[in-house]
Design an enzyme around this catalytic site. Structure first.
Site, short mmCIF file in Angstrom:
data_model
loop_
_atom_site.label_atom_id
_atom_site.label_comp_id
_atom_site.label_asym_id
_atom_site.label_seq_id
_atom_site.Cartn_x
_atom_site.Cartn_y
_atom_site.Cartn_z
N GLU A 159 44.00 42.73 36.60
CA GLU A 159 42.69 42.93 35.95
C GLU A 159 42.80 43.86 34.76
O GLU A 159 42.08 43.67 33.76
CB GLU A 159 41.69 43.50 36.97
CG GLU A 159 40.26 43.57 36.47
CD GLU A 159 39.90 44.87 35.73
OE1 GLU A 159 38.84 44.90 35.07
OE2 GLU A 159 40.69 45.84 35.84
N GLU A 160 43.67 44.84 34.82
CA GLU A 160 43.74 45.82 33.75
C GLU A 160 44.41 45.29 32.48
O GLU A 160 44.42 45.97 31.46
CB GLU A 160 44.49 47.07 34.23
CG GLU A 160 43.83 47.82 35.38
CD GLU A 160 42.55 48.55 34.96
OE1 GLU A 160 42.14 48.43 33.79
OE2 GLU A 160 41.97 49.24 35.82
N ASP A 166 39.17 53.29 40.71
CA ASP A 166 39.42 52.07 39.94
C ASP A 166 40.77 51.48 40.31
O ASP A 166 41.72 51.57 39.56
CB ASP A 166 39.36 52.40 38.45
CG ASP A 166 39.36 51.18 37.56
OD1 ASP A 166 39.02 50.09 38.04
OD2 ASP A 166 39.72 51.31 36.37
#
Length: 340
Positions: free
Chosen positions: A130-131, A100
């Site tokens: 994105e996180e 990830d």
């Protein structure tokens, strides 16, 4: 030059890129892709006020010069904390970002090279943030390349994600009045109010969707009070709901649940999405969310990638080497089916 996706994965893992600190991995990828014959663009993404990092951060796009891609592979360069360096044994690659999503980056680059060599118009988009808030994807969405399809990489065990749960993030705040804790009748505890409000929240029956499953709720952060001998004048909680449909019903339920005790501020929403199915390929329902809702201008989305979400964000993150290599073949196959 033959690309070694296992070594590339390890090289990427060993560059710390916790959200807001993606500059070094972006530089590495931009230079790596340029050496391999891609035309590379960097698009700056602003550091938010909450960031403790001050360095540059940017998205990386790579393609063939003067060519509009039919299909673009995309995933994110950032990781959750803490940084964990790479290691490997005969079966797995380990470290923060193994699945990830740095192994996915390596697989997508290898697949893109094969497709480019086969004459298929292909691009690569690697984004930041994105996180946290999909800031990189939102920036990229303002500068699309005209692609017909977007293959977004997240850990799906090499299965097509045919739906992805959304996110509703909320801040619940309670206010009170300070007093000496020996005389609680002179004050009004915000913490006691918040505890009562959260008890109601946890008792809610959230929406469910057939074939997808239920919404889920997590109380992720709690803060409040001054000291153990002071009646608290402020308390707050941050919660996150995984959506399986429109958010309106859930928003109203949360507001009703805390009424009279606290107030709700909704700070982020990413919608639930249904995604494309391709005949003959195994499928899954993604209980997590992705950058796909923020990349609407990049073509019809496909969700696919190696690795298990169950080990992402854990100290035991890993990616099977065989699964990484299989993902390259799968990416090539899916792209060819899409553009034929």
């Amino acid at each position: 030059m033959t690309l070694d996706p296992i070594q590339l994965t390890r090289d990427l893992i060993d560059i710390e890129s916790i959200t807001y600190n993606e500059g070094a991995v972006g530089i590495y990828l931009a230079e790596f892709l340029a050496r391999r014959g891609f035309t590379v663009e960097r698009t700056p993404v602003e550091q938010p006020g909450e960031s403790k990092f001050k360095g540059e951060r940017f998205n990386v796009y790579a393609g063939v010069a003067d060519q509009t891609p039919d299909v673009v592979f995309s995933t994110h360069m950032d990781t959750v904390p803490p940084f964990i360096p790479s290691s490997e044994d005969g079966e797995y690659i380990y470290g923060r970002g193994a699945c990830d999503a740095k192994g996915i980056i390596a697989a997508q680059i290898a697949a893109a090279e094969r497709l480019r060599d086969a004459g298929i118009k292909v691009g690569l988009l690697f984004v930041v943030g994105e996180e946290r808030d999909s800031a990189g994807a939102k920036t990229a969405n303002m500068q699309p390349k005209g692609s017909r399809f977007l293959i977004n990489g997240e850990p799906t065990d090499n299965r097509l994600g045919i739906a992805s749960k959304g996110v509703l993030r909320a801040l619940i705040q309670a206010k009170g009045k300070m007093a000496h804790s020996a005389y609680p009748e002179l004050g009004d505890s915000a913490i006691h109010k918040l505890v009562g409000a959260l008890d109601r929240v946890l008792r809610l029956e959230l929406p469910a969707t057939e074939g997808i499953g239920p919404s889920t709720l997590n109380i992720g952060l709690l803060e409040g009070g001054r000291a153990t001998n002071v009646i608290a004048d402020h308390a707050e909680a941050q919660i996150l709901v995984r959506l399986v449909g429109p958010s309106e019903e859930t928003r109203q339920a949360l507001q009703d649940a805390v009424a009279g005790l606290a107030e709700v501020e909704f700070t982020l929403e990413i919608p639930f999405m249904r995604l494309r199915h391709l005949e003959g390929l195994p499928t899954m329902i993604a209980a997590f969310t992705t950058d796909i809702p923020a990349l609407t201008n990049w073509g019809e989305p496909i969700l696919l990638g190696p690795g298990s979400i169950h080990v992402a964000h854990t100290p035991y993150e890993k990616l099977a080497k065989r699964e990484l290599l299989d993902a390259i073949d799968l990416y090539v196959q899916v792209a060819q089916r899409l553009v034929k």
